[in-house]
Design a protein around this motif. Structure first.
Motif, PDB file in Angstrom:
ATOM      1  N   TYR A 195      54.553  52.005  40.904  1.00  0.00           N
ATOM      2  CA  TYR A 195      54.663  51.267  42.075  1.00  0.00           C
ATOM      3  C   TYR A 195      55.475  49.691  41.887  1.00  0.00           C
ATOM      4  O   TYR A 195      55.584  48.960  43.002  1.00  0.00           O
ATOM      5  CB  TYR A 195      53.299  50.716  42.405  1.00  0.00           C
ATOM      6  CG  TYR A 195      52.546  52.044  43.249  1.00  0.00           C
ATOM      7  CD1 TYR A 195      52.868  52.150  44.477  1.00  0.00           C
ATOM      8  CD2 TYR A 195      51.567  52.694  42.596  1.00  0.00           C
ATOM      9  CE1 TYR A 195      52.063  53.018  45.459  1.00  0.00           C
ATOM     10  CE2 TYR A 195      51.040  53.613  43.380  1.00  0.00           C
ATOM     11  CZ  TYR A 195      51.284  53.860  44.426  1.00  0.00           C
ATOM     12  OH  TYR A 195      50.585  54.866  45.329  1.00  0.00           O
TER      13      TYR A 195
ATOM     14  N   PRO B  99      46.003  48.929  42.888  1.00  0.00           N
ATOM     15  CA  PRO B  99      46.779  48.783  41.779  1.00  0.00           C
ATOM     16  C   PRO B  99      46.528  49.726  40.484  1.00  0.00           C
ATOM     17  O   PRO B  99      45.130  49.684  40.162  1.00  0.00           O
ATOM     18  CB  PRO B  99      46.553  47.256  41.746  1.00  0.00           C
ATOM     19  CG  PRO B  99      45.585  46.914  42.500  1.00  0.00           C
ATOM     20  CD  PRO B  99      44.881  47.837  43.073  1.00  0.00           C
TER      21      PRO B  99
ATOM     22  N   LEU C  17      51.864  43.961  40.895  1.00  0.00           N
ATOM     23  CA  LEU C  17      51.136  45.265  41.052  1.00  0.00           C
ATOM     24  C   LEU C  17      49.797  44.934  42.029  1.00  0.00           C
ATOM     25  O   LEU C  17      49.461  45.836  43.068  1.00  0.00           O
ATOM     26  CB  LEU C  17      50.996  45.897  39.966  1.00  0.00           C
ATOM     27  CG  LEU C  17      52.253  46.857  39.522  1.00  0.00           C
ATOM     28  CD1 LEU C  17      51.968  47.331  38.076  1.00  0.00           C
ATOM     29  CD2 LEU C  17      52.624  47.826  40.419  1.00  0.00           C
TER      30      LEU C  17
END
Length: 182
Positions: free
Chosen positions: A66, A159, A16
Motif C-alpha cells: 500500500y 494497515p 501506512l
C-alpha cells in the motif's frame, strides 16, 4: 542501518497507518466548494488510484503493497496545492499537510520522483471501476458514490505490518524503477 534509512522506515510506516484517514480527508475535499478545478482533478486522480486493479504495487504484496497508494496521494496533494485556480485556505491547509511529505519522497526516490509525478499527473485521464476523473467531477451522483467508496475504503482499510528492514526500501526503489513509465 544509517539514520536516514531508519527515518524513511519510520515515516513510511506512519504513512501506512494514516492511509485510510488521508484518503478520507481528500475525499471530503472533492465535496468542498472551496477547491479549484485543477486541484479537484489531481485529488480525484489520486483517490481513483486506490481502486485501480493494476496499480504499481499489488496491494497485498509483502509489507510495501500500500505504500505506492500513500505516495500517490501525497504527490496528488502537492499537484493540487500548486495547481491553478483559487482554493480556500482550509482546503489548502489539508492539502499542504500531505504535500509537504513530497520533500522526503524526492529525497528517497531521487531521479524516479519526476517519473512518479508524471505518472500521478496522468491519473487525471485514467479510470478505475468504470469511473474517470471527468465522470467523478462532472456528475454529482458519480462523485457522491465515489466519495462513499473512499469512505468505505477508509473504514475497512487495515494497515499492513511494516517491518523496519532495509530490504523494504530496496524493494520499494526497485519497484518504482521497474514499474514507472520511462
Amino acid at each position: 542501518m544509517s539514520e536516514s534509512l531508519a527515518k524513511y522506515l519510520d515515516v513510511f510506516a506512519g504513512w501506512l497507518r494514516s492511509l485510510g484517514e488521508d484518503a478520507e480527508k481528500l475525499g471530503a475535499l472533492l465535496e468542498s466548494e472551496g477547491v479549484a478545478q485543477p486541484a479537484r482533478e489531481s485529488i480525484a486522480g489520486g483517490l481513483n488510484y486506490l481502486f485501480m486493479s493494476l496499480d504499481l504495487f499489488p496491494d497485498g504484496f509483502d509489507d510495501i503493497g500500500y505504500l505506492d497508494d500513500a505516495f500517490v496521494l501525497r504527490v496528488a496533494a502537492e499537484l493540487a496545492v500548486h495547481g491553478e485556480g483559487e482554493t480556500s485556505p482550509d482546503a489548502l491547509e489539508a492539502l499542504t499537510a500531505l504535500a509537504n511529505d513530497c520533500d522526503l519522497l524526492r529525497d528517497f526516490l531521487d531521479k524516479d520522483y519526476v517519473r512518479l509525478e508524471s505518472y500521478v499527473k496522468g491519473l487525471r485521464k485514467g479510470a478505475a471501476r468504470g469511473r474517470s476523473v471527468g465522470d467523478i467531477l462532472g456528475d454529482a451522483g458519480v462523485r457522491s458514490n465515489f466519495v462513499s467508496d473512499v469512505r468505505g475504503f477508509a473504514k475497512t482499510y487495515e494497515p499492513p505490518g511494516f517491518s523496519r528492514e532495509e530490504k523494504n526500501l530496496i524493494k520499494l526503489k526497485a519497484f518504482f524503477d521497474a514499474k514507472l513509465p520511462k
